[in-house]
Design an enzyme around this catalytic site. Sequence first.
Site, PDB file in Angstrom:
ATOM      1  N   GLN A  41      39.063  43.356  36.187  1.00 44.80           N
ATOM      2  CA  GLN A  41      40.168  43.592  37.115  1.00 44.80           C
ATOM      3  C   GLN A  41      40.070  42.627  38.303  1.00 44.80           C
ATOM      4  OE1 GLN A  41      42.776  45.824  36.668  1.00 44.80           O
ATOM      5  NE2 GLN A  41      43.661  45.033  38.548  1.00 44.80           N
TER       6      GLN A  41
ATOM      7  N   LYS B 226      45.858  51.886  33.492  1.00 42.19           N
ATOM      8  CA  LYS B 226      45.537  51.214  32.220  1.00 42.19           C
ATOM      9  C   LYS B 226      44.812  52.187  31.284  1.00 42.19           C
ATOM     10  CE  LYS B 226      45.667  46.680  34.340  1.00 42.19           C
ATOM     11  NZ  LYS B 226      44.991  45.593  35.058  1.00 42.19           N
TER      12      LYS B 226
ATOM     13  N   ASP C 207      42.860  39.251  28.617  1.00 44.17           N
ATOM     14  CA  ASP C 207      43.846  38.787  29.601  1.00 44.17           C
ATOM     15  C   ASP C 207      44.075  37.281  29.475  1.00 44.17           C
ATOM     16  OD1 ASP C 207      45.748  39.276  31.491  1.00 44.17           O
ATOM     17  OD2 ASP C 207      44.379  39.562  33.165  1.00 44.17           O
TER      18      ASP C 207
END
Length: 286
Positions: free
Chosen positions: A95, A51, A120
């Site tokens: 994460q 990422k 997200d």
Amino acid sequence: MSEKIIDGKAIAAEIKNELKNKISNLNKRAPGLAVILVGDDPASHYYVSNKEKSCAEVGIVSFKTILAANCSKEELISIINKYNQDPNVDGILLQLPLPAALKNSSQEIIDHILANKDVDGLTTINLGKLVVGSKDAIEPCTPRGCMELLKRSNVNCSGKQAIVLGRSTLVGKPISLLLNAANATVTMAHSKTQNLEALLAQADIIVAAIGQAEFIKANAIKVGAVIIDVGINAIEIDGKRTLVGDVEFTKAFEKASLITPVPGGVGPMTVAMLLANTLELYEKHI
Ligand code: NDP
């Protein structure tokens, strides 16, 4: 590459190029993405470095905090709050999965991310927006990546029978909502689903997100089905570690009209959508 294969790697590269062009034309500060990683799971470390690399490729500034697996919930929340207050950070990604000790508190912790930095799309506020069909919702990265693959492969979901295997908050539920918003008739299957084979046999679109190596067999699917395989499973073949999806790819390929490979299907799209969502949030902040 076969015309049947939905090449996620190539589509993600195309999207990254589009983002790079847009970002290079911005005349204010660069967009910023903060990633928080807890623990030492090698796969999570690999995803995070990927990422970071992708951010650099398109011109997004990345920030990273790595915490020990035994860090406290309070410590983790204080890092989220630090990034919540940082004007150079547009998106915050925690994460997942979190280590065992924090796993049950995942949603509570995620909900500390400000809704307008929820890159997200996994806060309760954002998922609620997705349920009510708000235009303001941030689509979770992996589900958005699946929809983008369908869109860029010219699959019209309207009126189609779609089955999603898996009902997690991360993948199964949001992808079901997005398919529903695209006017598919959606069945959300899970570990307690009965007569799965009968449901699969009717499906025009299959999204597999269960995390079980090659669970879906070719004989269960309809000829011409479109298959999006989200699963990532490490197995050993001839003593060599190999990644496979939730679908028995080689045989399903023969029956499907379109299919994503693993690796090189949904995975690269998750990263591309993370970048796209960062830019979307940036535009709300500037
Ligand atoms: P979870 O473990 O959170 O959820 C798995 C889901 O699958 C559950 O809803 C479970 O049902 C369901 N399930 C398990 N076994 C069966 C079965 N035999 N039949 C039907 N449903 C079943 O996983 P995630 O959603 O987080 O991830 C799913 C997969 O996707 C994993 O392989 C993960 O690595 C991969 N993934 C890939 C990403 C990418 O970028 N490509 C991103 C995120 C995840 P129940 O609710 O009843 O327990």
